[in-house]
Every structure is written in C-alpha cells, then in structure tokens.
Design an enzyme around this catalytic site. Structure first.
Site, PDB file in Angstrom:
ATOM      1  N   TYR A 267       0.838  -1.208   0.000  1.00 34.91           N
ATOM      2  CA  TYR A 267       0.000   0.000   0.000  1.00 34.91           C
ATOM      3  C   TYR A 267       0.873   1.258   0.000  1.00 34.91           C
ATOM      4  CZ  TYR A 267      -3.573   3.396   1.263  1.00 34.91           C
ATOM      5  OH  TYR A 267      -4.427   4.496   1.285  1.00 34.91           O
TER       6      TYR A 267
ATOM      7  N   GLU B  79     -13.498  -1.035   8.099  1.00 32.97           N
ATOM      8  CA  GLU B  79     -13.521   0.231   7.360  1.00 32.97           C
ATOM      9  C   GLU B  79     -14.878   0.338   6.679  1.00 32.97           C
ATOM     10  OE1 GLU B  79     -10.005   1.346   5.205  1.00 32.97           O
ATOM     11  OE2 GLU B  79     -11.175   2.120   3.517  1.00 32.97           O
TER      12      GLU B  79
ATOM     13  N   TYR C  74      -0.277  13.019   6.492  1.00 37.42           N
ATOM     14  CA  TYR C  74       0.261  11.996   7.376  1.00 37.42           C
ATOM     15  C   TYR C  74       1.790  12.092   7.427  1.00 37.42           C
ATOM     16  CZ  TYR C  74      -4.065   9.237   7.949  1.00 37.42           C
ATOM     17  OH  TYR C  74      -5.315   8.795   8.288  1.00 37.42           O
TER      18      TYR C  74
END
Length: 335
Positions: A149, A329, A210
């Site tokens: 990811y 999620e 982030y």
C-alpha cells in the site's frame, strides 16, 4: 452516436444514480455508464455490450457477488485507450484501469494515474469526484521490503503532484485490499464547471498530511466529496488524528469508525458547504463495510443494522484493510 463535443455542450441531469445490483437484476445497458462486478474472480476492464465493466476479486465461494452500477444521465460515448476503459455522458466520466501484479508498484501506479488524468483532462472532466483503489496484497511487502500500500501510494502521490492545477483537487477515495493480485483503479469525475467540495474531518489528520512514519508519500485522498447533491464518503476507519485506536478491539473500532462518519457528515462540518445542513447515519444509502477478520462479520453486521436505515443497501466484504491493525472500514454514498 453523440460526439464528445456534443456531450460537453448539451444540458444533462447532474445527479449520477449509483446502485448495488445482484447479477440477475442487471439494468438495460442503454442507461448504464459503467459497471463494477464484485465477484470471486477479477477481470481487467473491458467494454461489455458497450459498457465499461471491471471485475474485482472481493468475495469468497460462499458469498454472493454484486454489481456497483453507475447510471448514465444522458447519451453515452464509451471507448478504450490502451489499458483505460471509459465512458462519458455529458456530465460525468467513468474510467477504469488495472495494474497487473508486479514486484514493485510505484512506477506502474504513477503511469496508470498519469494516463487516467491525461484522459480526464483531455475529455473535459478534470473534477475527480470519487476514486476506488483496490489493491491485492495491500499489507504485504513488495520485493524491496516496502508494504505494497505504501509502495502504491508513492506512485499515486507522484501523479497527483505532476497534475497539480490541472486535476483540480484530491477527491474522496478508498484504498482497500482484495482477494486477488494487482491493483484495480476506477473513478468518476465531473466537468470543470461542476460545483465540488472536498471535506476533511476535524477528528482526523488529513491523509495527505500523514507523517513519513506511514510511508514515503502520504495517501492522496479527502475524507469526503460533496458534488451534484451527492455526498461521497471515503473509506473511514478507527483513526483519531493519524493513529489507529482500539487495536485488536472490534467493538471499539466499530464505534470510533461510526463516530468519525457522524462527525464528518454533521451539520457543523458538512453544513459549511451544504445549505440544507448535514446528515445522520440513517441517511447513508450505499454502504460497503470491509472487515479484515471473518469471525468479526456477525458482530459488525449487527452493529450496522442498529445504526443504518433498513432501506440502505449494505454489503460486507472480508478483505485486508490498509493498516494491519485496522479491523473494519466503512464507506458510503448519500444521493
């Protein structure tokens, strides 16, 4: 057949109608902009009876598949360019591409996004409304020892940087695992004159801010997008600020996830861009619930049935989530 210029210059109904269908419920292809098949086996984007169609490996042998169907708001022009399959209807573009399995995804992800963004801008649909990135082996390591990811996000971020100012904003999105390999990307975008608002959540750090501890490049998505009277809610999980909370605790993670969505769609937040104010959880229409541990699905289903409308279409998918410590999620649409 209508031309791209005709479609751009003609008035159209602005609201796309998106729905979930069982395969036997398939609508007349003349009124469909695109179709995404969530099934046991995936397949690359193709034109099926003139309709862009992509198959994503997201279900097991014992689970029923379903289709996510994007209705057309006017006459459709569909086509293929290289690996891209797409359709436009005068208000919206649907586009899909597959990145096949490889040792490292960064360059391939950047190239895929770059080609999709070039198509969107050339055809006159630079307002990306909603993206889905379905990533096989999402929390596994690539050949360089980097989580897939994070590897994928690096290429995606580079493409957004390359197209900054031409692709107008970073939209709502989901990045989630699959039961297959490779990456399936699809999105819907609007014309340059579309009124589009991208929203953040005061409880959460914007994903594109982030810190580097989550990867060399931050994820490129907004928490929600409001456009054409439709609210697209990104995949939302048990994250406060930028940190996962209630690790290992499915009950706590479900509660925080629902609290995050409640805050995101509240009058205090959504009311900044929607004259009618906000929504509640009972207003959510199309809901995908991703659960990483199969034994948690009965509890998650029970909790969701308590808070969502009985009229909502809700699907549950047992796949990996983008962090190993996330157990659930949820994404949704209000239309």
């Amino acid at each position: 057949m209508s031309s791209f210029v005709d479609l751009l210059n003609s008035p159209r109904e602005t609201r796309p109608n998106i729905k979930f269908e069982q395969p036997g419920e398939q609508a007349d292809s003349q009124h469909v902009l695109a179709r995404v098949a969530f099934e046991k086996n995936g397949f690359a984007p193709e034109l099926h009876k003139g309709v862009p169609t992509v198959g994503v490996p997201m279900t097991t042998e014992t689970e029923p598949g379903f289709h996510e169907v994007f209705a057309a708001s006017g006459p459709v022009v569909a086509g293929r360019e290289g690996g891209l399959v797409y359709a436009v209807d005068g208000r919206h573009l649907f586009c899909s591409i597959q990145v096949t399995e490889r040792d490292v995804y960064r360059d391939a992800a950047r190239i895929a996004y770059d080609s999709a963004f070039e198509l969107a801008t050339r055809l006159g649909y630079p307002n990306i409304l909603r993206m889905w990135n379905l990533v096989g082996g999402i929390i596994d390591d690539n050949a360089d020892g980097v989580e897939i990811y994070r590897d994928f996000c690096a290429g995606r971020s580079e493409a957004f940087a390359l197209w900054s100012g031409r692709i107008l904003h970073i939209p709502a999105a989901t990045g989630i695992g699959t039961r297959g390999n490779g990456v399936y990307l699809y999105f819907i975008s609007g014309r340059a004159d579309a009124e589009v608002h991208h929203l953040e959540n005061p409880r959460q750090t914007p994903a594109y801010h982030y810190p580097e501890s989550y990867g060399p490049k931050a994820p490129s998505f907004a928490r929600a997008t409001f456009a054409d009277g439709i609210l697209y809610i990104s995949g939302t999980a048990s994250i406060i600020g930028d940190e996962t909370v209630h690790k290992g605790n499915i009950s706590g993670q479900v509660d925080v996830t629902l609290e995050n969505i409640t805050t995101l769609i509240s009058t205090e937040n959504l009311g900044k861009v929607r004259a009618e104010g906000g929504y509640t959880l009972r207003d959510l229409d199309l809901i995908k619930v991703y659960v990483s541990r199969p034994e948690d699905i009965p509890f998650v289903r029970s909790r969701c049935e308590e808070v969502f409308s009985p009229d909502a279409r809700v699907v549950y998918l047992n796949v990996d989530i983008c962090r190993p410590d996330l157990l659930v999620e949820i994404e949704a649409i209000v239309q």
